[in-house]
Scaffold this active site. Structure first.
Site, PDB file in Angstrom:
ATOM      1  N   GLU A  39       0.811  -1.218   0.000  1.00  0.00           N
ATOM      2  CA  GLU A  39       0.000   0.000   0.000  1.00  0.00           C
ATOM      3  C   GLU A  39       0.842   1.264   0.000  1.00  0.00           C
ATOM      4  O   GLU A  39       0.358   2.348  -0.312  1.00  0.00           O
ATOM      5  CB  GLU A  39      -0.953   0.007   1.212  1.00  0.00           C
ATOM      6  CG  GLU A  39      -0.317   0.354   2.553  1.00  0.00           C
ATOM      7  CD  GLU A  39       0.494  -0.800   3.143  1.00  0.00           C
ATOM      8  OE1 GLU A  39       1.225  -0.587   4.103  1.00  0.00           O
ATOM      9  OE2 GLU A  39       0.389  -1.920   2.611  1.00  0.00           O
ATOM     10  N   ASP A  51       6.373  23.432 -33.930  1.00  0.00           N
ATOM     11  CA  ASP A  51       6.875  22.261 -33.205  1.00  0.00           C
ATOM     12  C   ASP A  51       5.799  21.548 -32.399  1.00  0.00           C
ATOM     13  O   ASP A  51       6.045  20.464 -31.864  1.00  0.00           O
ATOM     14  CB  ASP A  51       8.006  22.677 -32.263  1.00  0.00           C
ATOM     15  CG  ASP A  51       9.255  23.111 -33.006  1.00  0.00           C
ATOM     16  OD1 ASP A  51       9.537  22.513 -34.066  1.00  0.00           O
ATOM     17  OD2 ASP A  51       9.942  24.038 -32.549  1.00  0.00           O
ATOM     18  N   ASN A  82       4.318  -3.702   9.921  1.00  0.00           N
ATOM     19  CA  ASN A  82       4.087  -3.030   8.649  1.00  0.00           C
ATOM     20  C   ASN A  82       4.293  -1.523   8.771  1.00  0.00           C
ATOM     21  O   ASN A  82       4.900  -0.887   7.895  1.00  0.00           O
ATOM     22  CB  ASN A  82       2.657  -3.319   8.187  1.00  0.00           C
ATOM     23  CG  ASN A  82       2.358  -2.732   6.824  1.00  0.00           C
ATOM     24  OD1 ASN A  82       3.075  -2.970   5.863  1.00  0.00           O
ATOM     25  ND2 ASN A  82       1.286  -1.950   6.738  1.00  0.00           N
ATOM     26  N   ASP A  93      15.967  20.945 -32.604  1.00  0.00           N
ATOM     27  CA  ASP A  93      16.299  21.950 -33.603  1.00  0.00           C
ATOM     28  C   ASP A  93      17.751  22.359 -33.417  1.00  0.00           C
ATOM     29  O   ASP A  93      18.380  22.073 -32.401  1.00  0.00           O
ATOM     30  CB  ASP A  93      15.369  23.158 -33.437  1.00  0.00           C
ATOM     31  CG  ASP A  93      15.473  24.134 -34.607  1.00  0.00           C
ATOM     32  OD1 ASP A  93      16.089  23.767 -35.628  1.00  0.00           O
ATOM     33  OD2 ASP A  93      14.963  25.257 -34.488  1.00  0.00           O
ATOM     34  N   ASP A 114       7.136   0.633   6.850  1.00  0.00           N
ATOM     35  CA  ASP A 114       6.779   1.769   5.995  1.00  0.00           C
ATOM     36  C   ASP A 114       7.563   3.016   6.382  1.00  0.00           C
ATOM     37  O   ASP A 114       8.025   3.779   5.519  1.00  0.00           O
ATOM     38  CB  ASP A 114       5.283   2.063   6.099  1.00  0.00           C
ATOM     39  CG  ASP A 114       4.440   1.041   5.333  1.00  0.00           C
ATOM     40  OD1 ASP A 114       5.035   0.182   4.652  1.00  0.00           O
ATOM     41  OD2 ASP A 114       3.199   1.105   5.428  1.00  0.00           O
ATOM     42  N   ASN A 172       7.725 -13.454   3.176  1.00  0.00           N
ATOM     43  CA  ASN A 172       6.800 -13.543   4.302  1.00  0.00           C
ATOM     44  C   ASN A 172       5.627 -14.463   4.011  1.00  0.00           C
ATOM     45  O   ASN A 172       5.089 -15.115   4.907  1.00  0.00           O
ATOM     46  CB  ASN A 172       6.290 -12.149   4.662  1.00  0.00           C
ATOM     47  CG  ASN A 172       7.314 -11.334   5.426  1.00  0.00           C
ATOM     48  OD1 ASN A 172       8.202 -11.898   6.070  1.00  0.00           O
ATOM     49  ND2 ASN A 172       7.211 -10.020   5.356  1.00  0.00           N
ATOM     50  N   ASP A 205      10.564  24.850 -29.775  1.00  0.00           N
ATOM     51  CA  ASP A 205       9.995  26.029 -29.125  1.00  0.00           C
ATOM     52  C   ASP A 205       9.100  26.862 -30.029  1.00  0.00           C
ATOM     53  O   ASP A 205       8.587  27.898 -29.610  1.00  0.00           O
ATOM     54  CB  ASP A 205      11.109  26.924 -28.575  1.00  0.00           C
ATOM     55  CG  ASP A 205      12.073  27.396 -29.665  1.00  0.00           C
ATOM     56  OD1 ASP A 205      11.828  27.078 -30.856  1.00  0.00           O
ATOM     57  OD2 ASP A 205      13.059  28.076 -29.340  1.00  0.00           O
TER      58      ASP A 205
END
Length: 868
Positions: A303, A612, A701, A345, A705, A676, A608
């Site tokens: 998650e 283009d 967990n 270019d 995290d 796991n 530019d």
């Protein structure tokens, strides 16, 4: 019914549903201004702010962000979290209030952590986007202000020039030689001429009205003043908002992330069902088994992955902004890291883009005052956005325009590559044409001699003039041709058909010095696996000279004329060898890009100009510059604040670092989660109790995290970003299948040691595995983050601190007074010796397997693109 009704005497309130689309062009101008409660001088700033609050942002495809509290609550829509909280609530109903409180606190802390990180990242990226937002020139409080297009409101008076995007559905108040690209609305690629008239000829459909312009269209040439009538979702473009809001095709990165998440989810679901069935079959408490299975699902689901991806990309966007690159589309950072072909270019990339007029000569090379006069008159009278060549002509030296008046103009376009001005002087009218010298020579039948007389342009003289042009190019100069011819004194307008039978006047010669660093930068890009191809409107001679000046070999040349005779298959065959394309028009640029993508390249395009925009749309990574035309900046994914190829190279490196950091989390999550799964499934088969309590799984967990938050800040080994980095889900799956079981081996060893050596009961077993599981899956980041031996690659200090801090908490918590809240007991001293030894042995085994794995499988494909 009036469009405006009573907010105040100065500004009646707008009611957006009271004007039909046809009223934009059918109502008389004066009446429309009254209904909009505005004047040709525009609105006041206060009134504009009030209307913005009433109508909202002028963005038809914008997705309105929900309030923060709704965004936070949306995180609890995860079915697993809802079921977990419900099950823990049932547990509380049976008297276990402490477990319910702890589960709720852990879930809340995890959701809050995720929410804060993502909101901060999104806010940072939005601030960067707004810094390069396309702006409109608006008349407010008696002055012309540049404001973001999304702040334009009904009643605003806006000035337009070539290259601008039309900000909203509007009525023309003034126009001059105005041509609009309406392809987004009509699908018609040819420009439409617009005029500020009271009548709406051609108004069978909205885009056909000659006196109205619409949101999403762009100005090709000319200039105009408009009054805004409809904004946002009320525009003609707003009716297409649903299709505009559709997400673009997913990149390989997005698809890979999704595939990985679904893979883990499927495996987790299968394992959770297996564990639940085993526990029920062993007649363990149903509620406890359900909580264990749900907590396991939450613990094994990645998650954190969306947050890690968002934060990593956002942090990369912030880092790139310090390198003068603004990211408009976050996923473009991955495409940038995968890019192996850059089309650009010549001007501003290989040259300094500081163009100066050095000579104006006749066809034989002698200075020509007449040719300069014609060039100056053409540039002065040309409307819309001046090109750098026009600016150079006007800045060269003064010219007396007394007596000259403009009658009409045929605006520049990229197919003709020229602009014509019909001007009058002393009652005589003359069409003055300036543009591509080869084309003007072809269209000329006479030339102006040194004595001012017109003479026939015979083949010998034409060859002499062509030789002069070649000499100009060979010396590294750019050239514009200048020609003219007298027209009937009563001629009311100019047309493309008049651009024939010209009298050639000469060449305007410009110098744009090669950029000293360009050659080294192109070589550095090549060394990094990114080939550079130059697509220019200049001729071959000038372009070859620039290549030789910067020390880059020309491996092949293809001109626009030659391309017209090549089939798509023939073009595909020639593309890999060619690095210089000359005299190419916008459609040919687009054709080149699409062909390169067919060959399997991840293509970037740097441009530019107005011309283009199609190529910028088609490229995997569109790159423009801050001073570019609005249509170019709107189409681009990245905006450079400095027009330099070296900045692009730095951005490429940043993109590769980002992909590698996301990969670190994915590799860790895949290996630890898969391991796991094996461990949980095995433990459930032979243990008479749960191998870990639901609260302990959730705590594990959460701590894991927290340790991973530092990954976006980590550095990357130079060899890991030496070549393009492409997302490779196959590599990740192989990594998971190899390193997951390695993790499980030490889990099973810990199970054996706890039972056979330490005689562990339920609480000691759960405490011991909690400590070993967290220590190994957190510290393994130091091995997985690099292909080197872990001690030969220095991790970021924040990553070190977070990893060691989390392990310290995991070891210290069972020893603390609050450890019993989570079901922990104090392990015997000898267990800590085992924990240290097992962790070091695990890291050593991972290093050994890692070396064997990379020798057998290889890195996740940093390869140059090959034809496919």
């Amino acid at each position: 019914m009036n469009l405006m009704q009573g907010r105040s005497e100065a500004s009646p309130g707008l009611k957006s549903d009271e004007i039909g689309a046809e009223d934009i062009w059918k109502a008389p101008t004066a009446q429309l201004l009254v209904r909009l409660s505005t004047t040709p001088a525009g609105l006041s700033a206060a009134e504009a702010q009030a209307r913005l609050a009433a109508f909202g942002p002028n963005n038809a495809a914008a997705v309105k962000r929900s309030p923060l509290w709704l965004q936070f609550l949306s995180r609890f829509r995860n079915p697993l979290v809802i079921i977990l909280l419900a099950a823990s609530g049932l547990s509380a109903a049976t008297g276990d209030i402490v477990s319910f409180a702890i589960v709720g606190a852990i879930v809340m802390l995890s959701m809050t952590l995720d929410f804060i990180q993502e909101v901060r990242a999104q806010d940072a990226v939005e601030a960067l986007r707004r810094s390069v937002a396309v702006k409109a020139s608006v008349r407010r409080d008696g002055a012309i202000l540049c404001v973001p297009i999304d702040t334009v409101v009904p009643g605003d008076v806006v000035e337009l020039i070539a290259g601008d995007l039309v900000p909203a559905d509007s009525r023309l108040l003034e126009s001059r030689d105005l041509f609009i690209n309406q392809a987004l609305l009509t699908g018609e690629p040819y420009p439409a001429e617009k005029q500020a008239t009271e009548t709406a000829s051609g108004a069978e459909n909205p885009a056909g009205a000659v006196n109205a312009v619409f949101a999403g269209t762009s100005v090709i040439s000319g200039s105009a003043t408009i009054v805004i009538c409809r904004t946002g979702a009320l525009t003609a473009l707003g009716h297409l908002a649903t299709s505009l809001a559709e997400k673009p095709p997913a990149t390989a990165f997005t698809v890979g992330i999704g595939r990985f998440g679904m893979l883990i989810m499927r495996l987790t679901l299968l394992m959770v069902v297996f564990v639940l069935v085993v526990n029920i079959s062993f007649h363990r408490p149903l509620l406890e088994s359900l909580l264990f299975a749900l907590a396991l699902a939450v613990g094994l689901t990645p998650e954190l992955l969306p947050m890690i991806v968002t934060v990593t990309l956002a942090r990369s966007a912030m880092a790139l902004s310090k390198r003068k690159v603004i990211v408009k589309r976050l996923s473009a950072i991955h495409d940038l890291g995968a890019m192996d072909m850059l089309c650009t270019d010549k001007t501003g990339t290989l040259t300094e883009a500081s163009i100066k007029l050095v000579h104006v000569i006749d066809g034989r090379g002698a200075e020509s005052a007449s040719a300069f006069a014609y060039a100056f008159i053409n540039s002065r009278f040309e409307t819309g956005m001046k090109s750098p060549l026009d600016e150079a002509i006007l800045a060269a030296h003064p010219f007396d325009m007394a007596g000259w008046t403009k009658i009409d103009e045929v605006p520049f376009d990229f197919e003709r590559r020229r602009v014509s001005v019909l001007a009058a002087h002393e009652g005589k009218r003359r069409l003055i044409v300036k543009g591509a010298p080869e084309d003007l020579l072809r269209l000329s039948v006479r030339y102006e001699a040194a004595n001012g007389e017109e003479q026939a342009l015979d083949p010998e003289t034409r060859r002499a003039f062509e030789a002069t042009l070649e000499k100009i190019g060979a010396q590294g100069f750019r050239a514009l041709g200048v020609a003219s011819h007298a027209v009937d004194d009563v001629c009311p307008a100019a047309a493309i058909v008049d651009e024939c039978n010209l009298v050639f006047a000469g060449f305007a010669v410009f110098l744009d010095p090669p950029k000293a660093s360009a050659g080294a930068t192109i070589q550095a890009m090549a060394d990094a696996g990114v080939a550079v191809k130059v697509l220019t409107g200049d001729n071959e001679i000038v372009s070859r000279h620039v290549f030789s000046e910067i020390g880059v070999p020309v491996t092949g040349v293809l001109t626009g004329d030659a391309m017209t005779h090549l089939s798509d298959e023939a073009l595909l065959g020639q593309l890999p060898q060619i690095n210089l394309f000359c005299r190419v028009n916008p459609q040919q640029k687009l054709r080149i890009l699409l062909a390169l993508k067919r060959l399997g390249y991840i293509v970037g395009f740097m441009g530019d100009g107005i011309n283009d925009a199609p190529a910028l749309h088609a490229a995997d990574v569109g790159i423009s510059v801050d001073g570019a035309a609005d249509v170019a900046r709107a189409a681009a994914d990245l905006i450079l604040l400095e027009h330099d190829l070296s900045v692009v190279r730095e951005a490429v490196v940043g993109g590769r670092q980002t992909v590698q950091n996301v990969s670190k989390y994915v590799l860790m999550a895949s290996s630890s989660n898969f391991g796991n799964m094996f461990s949980m499934a095995g433990a459930s088969l032979f243990l008479p109790f749960l191998p870990m309590l639901p609260i302990q799984i959730l705590l594990n967990n959460l701590l894991y995290d927290v340790s991973e938050i530092a990954i976006p800040f980590d550095g990357v080994d130079p060899e890991a970003i030496a070549l393009p980095v492409k997302w490779d889900i196959g590599f990740i799956e192989r990594f998971m299948l190899v390193f997951g079981p390695v993790s499980s081996i030490f889990d099973f060893l810990t199970f054996y040691a706890l039972i056979a050596v330490f005689g562990a009961g339920e609480s000691l077993f759960q405490t011991g595995w909690f400590m070993e599981s967290l220590a190994t899956q957190v510290l393994v980041v130091f091995a997985i983050r690099t292909r080197r031996l872990f001690f030969r690659s220095r991790p970021n200090g924040f990553l070190i601190a977070m990893a060691l801090g989390v392990v310290a908490v995991a070891i210290g918590l069972p020893l603390s007074p609050i450890g019993h809240w989570f079901g922990f007991v104090t392990p015997p001293p000898l267990f800590f010796a085992y924990l240290i030894g097992a962790t070091l042995a695990y890291l050593a085994l991972v290093e050994l397997v890692k070396a064997m794995f990379y020798r057998a499988v290889g890195a996740p494909s940093p390869r140059r693109a090959r034809p496919r």
